[in-house]
Design a protein around this motif. Structure first.
Motif, short mmCIF file in Angstrom:
data_model
loop_
_atom_site.label_atom_id
_atom_site.label_comp_id
_atom_site.label_asym_id
_atom_site.label_seq_id
_atom_site.Cartn_x
_atom_site.Cartn_y
_atom_site.Cartn_z
N ASP A 1 0.76 -1.02 0.26
CA ASP A 1 -0.06 0.05 -0.39
C ASP A 1 1.02 1.73 -0.12
OD1 ASP A 1 0.44 -0.39 2.90
OD2 ASP A 1 -0.62 1.42 3.67
N HIS A 2 1.93 1.06 1.10
CA HIS A 2 3.33 1.72 0.38
C HIS A 2 4.21 1.71 0.60
CE1 HIS A 2 1.77 2.50 5.07
NE2 HIS A 2 3.78 1.86 4.73
N PRO A 3 5.65 2.21 0.25
CA PRO A 3 6.80 1.79 -0.01
C PRO A 3 7.57 0.75 1.55
CG PRO A 3 7.09 3.54 -0.57
CD PRO A 3 5.81 3.61 0.08
N GLN A 4 7.47 -0.28 0.77
CA GLN A 4 7.69 -0.92 2.29
C GLN A 4 9.42 -0.67 3.31
OE1 GLN A 4 9.25 -4.61 -0.34
NE2 GLN A 4 9.08 -5.57 1.92
N TYR B 1 8.91 2.18 4.67
CA TYR B 1 7.92 3.71 5.35
C TYR B 1 7.07 2.52 5.86
CZ TYR B 1 5.19 7.33 6.75
OH TYR B 1 5.19 8.15 7.75
N PRO B 2 7.39 2.82 7.66
CA PRO B 2 6.81 1.59 8.71
C PRO B 2 5.23 1.79 8.44
CG PRO B 2 7.64 3.81 9.33
CD PRO B 2 7.87 4.06 7.97
N GLY B 3 5.33 0.22 8.84
CA GLY B 3 3.85 0.15 8.65
C GLY B 3 2.98 -0.39 6.83
N ALA B 4 3.96 -0.67 6.54
CA ALA B 4 2.97 -1.47 4.64
C ALA B 4 2.64 -2.58 5.15
CB ALA B 4 4.34 -1.38 4.06
N ARG B 5 1.46 -2.46 3.94
CA ARG B 5 1.00 -3.63 4.26
C ARG B 5 0.61 -4.21 2.14
NH1 ARG B 5 1.88 -3.02 8.80
NH2 ARG B 5 0.60 -3.55 10.75
N ILE B 6 -0.30 -5.39 2.24
CA ILE B 6 -0.57 -6.14 1.23
C ILE B 6 -1.69 -5.67 0.86
CG2 ILE B 6 -0.76 -8.18 -0.06
CD1 ILE B 6 2.70 -7.47 -0.96
N ILE B 7 -1.80 -4.96 -0.31
CA ILE B 7 -3.05 -5.25 -0.73
C ILE B 7 -3.44 -6.25 -1.89
CG2 ILE B 7 -4.75 -3.88 -2.00
CD1 ILE B 7 -3.85 -1.17 -1.05
N THR B 8 -4.08 -7.26 -1.90
CA THR B 8 -4.08 -7.87 -3.19
C THR B 8 -5.67 -7.57 -4.17
OG1 THR B 8 -3.53 -9.92 -1.90
CG2 THR B 8 -5.08 -10.93 -3.87
N MET B 9 -4.95 -7.78 -5.14
CA MET B 9 -6.16 -7.40 -6.03
C MET B 9 -6.39 -8.18 -6.93
SD MET B 9 -6.10 -3.42 -8.50
CE MET B 9 -5.78 -1.92 -6.82
N LYS B 10 -7.85 -8.43 -7.64
CA LYS B 10 -7.99 -9.60 -9.06
C LYS B 10 -8.95 -7.92 -9.55
CE LYS B 10 -9.99 -13.55 -10.55
NZ LYS B 10 -11.34 -14.50 -9.54
N THR B 11 -8.46 -8.24 -10.91
CA THR B 11 -9.12 -7.41 -11.74
C THR B 11 -9.61 -8.47 -13.10
OG1 THR B 11 -7.69 -5.51 -11.31
CG2 THR B 11 -8.20 -5.53 -13.86
N MET B 12 -10.28 -8.09 -14.02
CA MET B 12 -10.87 -8.72 -15.11
C MET B 12 -11.30 -7.70 -15.98
SD MET B 12 -11.62 -10.70 -11.98
CE MET B 12 -12.95 -9.65 -11.29
N VAL B 13 -10.44 -7.88 -17.43
CA VAL B 13 -10.56 -7.39 -17.88
C VAL B 13 -11.14 -8.17 -19.45
CG1 VAL B 13 -8.82 -5.70 -17.73
CG2 VAL B 13 -8.17 -7.51 -18.77
N ASN B 14 -11.72 -7.60 -20.08
CA ASN B 14 -12.24 -8.03 -21.76
C ASN B 14 -11.40 -8.16 -22.68
OD1 ASN B 14 -14.64 -8.73 -23.38
ND2 ASN B 14 -14.80 -6.96 -24.45
N ARG B 15 -10.83 -8.84 -23.30
CA ARG B 15 -9.68 -9.49 -24.42
C ARG B 15 -9.82 -8.59 -25.14
NH1 ARG B 15 -8.93 -14.71 -22.69
NH2 ARG B 15 -7.54 -14.84 -21.74
N GLU C 1 -5.18 -4.31 3.74
CA GLU C 1 -5.50 -4.08 5.91
C GLU C 1 -5.66 -2.23 5.42
OE1 GLU C 1 -3.06 -5.25 9.41
OE2 GLU C 1 -3.64 -7.14 8.02
N ARG C 2 -5.09 -1.61 4.38
CA ARG C 2 -5.56 -0.54 4.21
C ARG C 2 -4.89 0.31 2.54
NH1 ARG C 2 -1.32 0.58 8.72
NH2 ARG C 2 0.35 0.96 6.93
N GLY C 3 -6.05 1.03 2.94
CA GLY C 3 -6.08 1.14 1.20
C GLY C 3 -6.99 0.98 0.37
N VAL C 4 -7.44 0.36 0.89
CA VAL C 4 -8.32 -0.48 -0.33
C VAL C 4 -9.45 0.27 -0.77
CG1 VAL C 4 -10.35 -2.31 -0.46
CG2 VAL C 4 -8.25 -2.75 0.72
N ASP C 5 -9.84 1.33 -0.02
CA ASP C 5 -11.22 2.18 -0.03
C ASP C 5 -10.83 2.81 -1.54
OD1 ASP C 5 -9.51 3.18 1.91
OD2 ASP C 5 -10.51 4.53 2.91
#
Length: 557
Positions: A367-370, A372-386, A399-403
């Protein structure tokens, strides 16, 4: 009794319509009938009231009938139930529930904002003391009072949707032992099972117990008529209270009895101006269907945000306006303890059912550079039309930055943006907020690489099926030995990325290689290195990494 504009339902869409109509026409006579005790209350805040985060139920009441009368000159009548609509005469039959008197009300324009009702289980014990649904202010107060007075120790929630999981958190905070029964094989049906799996793992670590693939057969009562067990088709679960949270259905009884057209979703059919098939009757909110602007198909989207927007359009048009509601690509988000879960647009399974030719990408980004303290992973699944690279949907867990990210994706869906557009976005960057290339941009780049053939992946389901068939696979885990020992896929060989150049001779260049890591980031770099620098013919990376892998794992001692 006569009124120029009558509204049935004092909920989000009804009161938004009333307020908008008043601002558009200061002289319009407006009457609202609400069968309950409250109008304009924050129903989405009920889980936080149950947990005690919101101490007083009055904090959930946004506006009172007296406020609407004093400031907007609206005649709001609570405890009044509309029992019939005579379209030809433009008259309503209204029952005053406090006196049981019948009123006959004439209207010029009518808005139906009857909302949705919780789906109930027609099974034994469903009306027992201690069995609740959560929709109204009364529901919330009754449940909180029950917990305070009866002090149950165990709770069972039927249904593992967003509301059910929010209530699980609330009850756990209140000190109860919580179990969830869900008839599907996964939690959170709005998500694909691989993303729901992430949430399930997290909630299990919070001591919530899940019984998936089970249907509730009965609520067993004790001698005093209170619930004691929840009986499924596989077991009995001890419970001092139960919450039924299996969804809602549109309340269309009045509309159907009046002969108004009901759409294919089971909700009232309206046009873009929120008019029904009757030119004098509008409808808005959870009782109507609208258009999914991703697919162009009818959709029922019972969301507070949608209800407010539709109410605004209906109110302005009832006052003489000509505005339109353009549809939705439903955006949903919830916070479960410290984890945020969000979805916008179509899921993978929804897109495939509609025969879209899709490319699916998983990205795990900080969610921000590692550094910088407190970085958390954001998992994103994306669907696009080929065919045209258009974004179709997105799911995010973190945990952070999802909204922030889901709102960007919702905007991209509204504007029919492509993954090419996502890769070019100029988004805010500073170390406390995001990496230099935000996860949105990364998702766009990964989708482009896959569409161009520069990156080839294999999803977890396909890999698991091949393993179960007994295929002789060349699996290479490129994590450092310590991380490999903590968790790895059976029969995978550990060759860390920094050793790959000198140990590539341990691999068969003519045979498919599947690279693996925790998040799918290191394995991506390894796959490209083997293919582009070491001339391996067939290299794939495990999409999303081990964190979304639903197959077996091992630890090395």
């Amino acid at each position: 009794m006569e009124s120029e504009f009558v509204i049935i339902g004092g909920n989000a869409s009804g009161m938004k319509a009333a307020a908008r109509a008043r601002r558009c026409n200061p002289n319009l006579q407006i009457t609202v009938f609400e069968k309950g005790d409250y109008v304009s209350f924050a129903g989405c805040g009920l889980p936080y009231y149950i947990s005690g985060l919101i101490e007083d139920s009055d904090e959930l009441i946004v506006r009172s009938p007296d406020w609407f009368k004093e400031f907007l000159d609206l005649d709001v009548k609570v405890n009044h139930r509309v029992e019939g609509i005579n379209r030809k005469a433009r008259k309503l039959v209204v029952r005053d529930l406090s006196t049981d008197c019948i009123l006959h009300v004439t209207y010029r324009k009518l808005l139906i904002a009857t909302g949705a009702n919780p789906i109930k289980l027609p099974i034994e014990g469903a009306s027992s003391r201690g069995v609740f649904t959560i929709k109204s202010m009364e529901d919330g107060s009754n449940l909180r009072d029950f917990i305070s007075e009866r002090k149950p120790r165990k709770a069972v929630i039927v249904g593992a949707g967003l509301i059910g999981l929010e209530m699980a958190e609330s009850l756990l905070i209140s000190g109860l032992d919580v179990s969830i029964v869900e008839k599907l094989e996964q939690i959170l049906p709005i998500l694909d099972d691989d993303m729901a799996f992430l949430v399930e793992k997290y909630l299990k670590n919070k001591s919530i117990k899940f019984f998936l693939g089970e249907s509730v057969r009965a609520f067993d009562e004790d001698a005093k008529g209170s619930i004691s067990y929840v009986e499924t088709d596989k077991r009995k679960i001890a419970a001092g209270l139960a919450i039924i949270s299996i969804g809602v259905k549109p309340e269309v009884t009045l509309a159907r009895e009046a002969g108004l057209e009901i759409g294919e979703t089971g909700a009232i059919r309206v046009n873009s101006k929120m008019y029904t098939c009757d030119p004098n009757i509008l409808a808005a909110g959870d009782c109507v269907e609208t258009v999914d602007f991703v697919t162009g198909r009818p959709i029922w989207a019972p969301l507070g945000s949608t209800a407010n927007k539709q109410g605004r359009v209906a109110g302005e048009n009832a006052a003489g306006g000509e505005v339109e509601f353009g549809g939705v690509a439903p955006v949903q988000i919830a916070r479960l303890f410290d984890l945020s879960v969000a979805k916008a647009g179509l899921s993978e399974i929804e897109a495939r059912k509609l025969d879209f030719d899709i490319e699916v990408t998983f990205t795990n980004s900080w969610d921000h550079p590692q550094y910088y303290p407190g970085a958390r992973i954001i998992t994103m699944k994306t669907m696009v039309n080929r065919p045209d690279h258009r974004l179709l949907g997105c799911q995010i867990v973190g945990e952070r930055g999802v909204d922030k990210r889901i709102d960007v994706m919702a905007t991209a869906l509204y504007k029919k943006m492509t993954c090419d557009d996502l890769s070019k976005l100029d988004l805010a960057y500073a170390p406390p907020y995001s990496p230099a290339l935000d996860s949105i941009i990364t998702a766009g780049n990964v989708a482009l690489n896959k569409l161009k053939g520069a990156y080839v992946s294999i999803n977890g389901k396909d890999l698991l099926q091949r393993m179960m068939r007994g295929e002789d696979l060349q699996l290479v885990d490129v994590l450092q030995p310590k991380l490999y020992k903590e968790c790895h896929i059976p029969k995978s060989t550990n060759i860390p990325l920094n050793e790959l150049w000198k140990r590539s001779n341990e691999l068969d260049r003519e045979k498919e290689v599947i690279t693996i890591c925790k998040y799918g980031i290191t394995s991506y770099h390894a796959a490209r290195f083997l293919k582009e620098r070491m001339s391996f013919k067939d290299v794939k990376s495990l999409e999303g990494g081990i964190i979304v892998w639903q197959g077996p794992t091992e630890k090395s001692i």
